[in-house]
Scaffold this active site. Structure first.
Site, PDB file in Angstrom:
ATOM      1  CG  HIS A   4      -1.960  -0.974   1.113  1.00 21.45           C
ATOM      2  ND1 HIS A   4      -2.663  -1.330   0.162  1.00 21.45           N
ATOM      3  CD2 HIS A   4      -2.463  -1.998   1.926  1.00 21.45           C
ATOM      4  CE1 HIS A   4      -3.772  -2.061   0.271  1.00 21.45           C
ATOM      5  NE2 HIS A   4      -3.407  -2.818   1.473  1.00 21.45           N
ATOM      6  CG  HIS A  52      -7.055  -5.195   1.707  1.00 23.07           C
ATOM      7  ND1 HIS A  52      -6.590  -6.196   2.488  1.00 23.07           N
ATOM      8  CD2 HIS A  52      -8.262  -4.772   2.161  1.00 23.07           C
ATOM      9  CE1 HIS A  52      -7.565  -6.347   3.547  1.00 23.07           C
ATOM     10  NE2 HIS A  52      -8.368  -5.409   3.333  1.00 23.07           N
ATOM     11  CG  ASP A  70      -3.208  -8.437   0.397  1.00 20.57           C
ATOM     12  OD1 ASP A  70      -2.368  -8.741   1.347  1.00 20.57           O
ATOM     13  OD2 ASP A  70      -4.083  -7.599   0.664  1.00 20.57           O
TER      14      ASP A  70
END
Length: 342
Positions: A159, A197, A195
């Site tokens: 992220h 996300h 993943d």
């Protein structure tokens, strides 16, 4: 297989996060690594090795120098302001606000973050540096001819954007590794992010580049974090147009539907013909994950690993998410075992 790990991740402990309007102990916790190492050791899937130091220049290849400087000094600045509690940002820039780094630490936290998931404690920066070294050591091994390696990074990284932390992520380990492989002579690299996300940071870092293909299989951003990136029409820009692929899936997706996206991503990777592959390995797609909503089961990870192996590329697995602590070791070990046997 070499499993690169470091006990320095333990410095990032006692941290908290802002979620659902509450400050709670972080779901991303040191026990995750302990469970993974236990499962890998019991199956004797590889040799545990510690990383070599690479310094910060490789990190600055993908992250802005001012952001790296902030991470390196954030805890010192926080305590100099009279606080010794875990450090979290309390506000953020909105569109239209000025892009000027503030002098005061609270402003810096808001300037260099996009959510309340990145908490800094005394040992955070040392753990983050160790994680980057894990990924770079994995890139060294792949560049030297290893078929595969596993960088057991913690905290995770996918992220983290060029100049912002978020989603437990400070330095984007997968992006650092991908750039490291390019710098070691790989003409083309692919990143496959599995993943739950969306790997918004990895996408952003390579969005205007054709040398690194980024494929993300993830929960639909209309329903799940990080909400503001991860749509199908995000295909890259400029020289990178056509070299970013997103496969958003609805909450409740099971392996049958998820594997269709995996096949599509693998086809894109094969067409890219990379010299090396980096896999952002999140196992929060597991049906028992406390902060995710896919329905994959533990045996499915054997199939995932086997399918990735059929790409026939030197592959570095970099650890990302997975918060069902009791199952994380089994799910990671299954993925790597599937690859080894694939």
């Amino acid at each position: 297989m070499k499993i690169i790990h470091s006990p320095r991740h333990l410095g990032h402990a006692g941290h908290v996060e802002l979620t659902h309007g509450q400050i709670v102990p972080a779901f991303e916790k040191p026990e995750r690594v302990a469970m993974i190492m236990k499962a890998l050791g019991e199956r004797r899937l590889g040799l545990f090795v510690e990383p070599t130091a690479h310094g910060l220049d490789p990190v600055r290849r993908v992250h802005d120098a001012a952001y790296v400087r902030f991470l390196a000094t954030a805890w010192e600045l926080w305590t100099a302001s009279g606080r010794d509690n875990p450090a979290l940002p309390s506000f953020w820039r909105a569109p239209g606000m000025r892009d000027i780094e503030p002098d005061y630490v609270d402003g810096k936290f808001g300037f260099f973050s996009f959510d309340g998931g990145c908490c800094i404690v005394p040992g955070t920066w040392d753990a983050v540096q160790a994680g980057a070294d894990l990924a770079l050591t994995g890139a060294d091994l792949i560049s030297a001819g290893e078929r595969m390696a596993f960088a057991l990074c913690r905290p995770p990284g996918h992220h983290a954007q060029q100049a912002t932390m978020g989603g437990y992520c400070f330095v984007n380990n997968a992006a650092v590794a991908a750039q490291g492989l390019r710098d070691r002579g790989a003409a083309r690299v692919a990143v496959l992010d599995v993943d739950y996300h969306h790997g918004n940071g990895t996408q952003s870092i390579f969005y205007d580049r054709a040398d690194v293909l980024v494929c993300n299989i993830h929960s639909d951003p209309r329903q799940a974090y990080p909400y503001f990136l991860g749509y199908v029409d995000e295909i890259g820009a400029g020289a990178g147009e056509g070299f970013n692929a997103n496969y958003p899936l609805p909450k409740g997706t099971d392996y049958a539907a998820w594997s269709v996206a995996l096949e599509a991503a693998c086809a894109r990777i094969e067409a890219h013909a990379p010299d090396a592959l980096v896999v952002s390995l999140g196992v929060d797609t597991f049906k028992g994950d406390p902060i995710s909503a896919f329905q994959l089961d533990s045996p499915d990870y054997l199939r995932i690993g086997a399918r990735i192996a059929r790409l026939g590329k030197p592959t570095l697995f970099v650890m990302e998410g997975g918060y069902a602590v009791d199952a994380i070791g089994t799910n990671v070990a299954n993925t790597l075992e599937g690859f080894l046997q694939g």
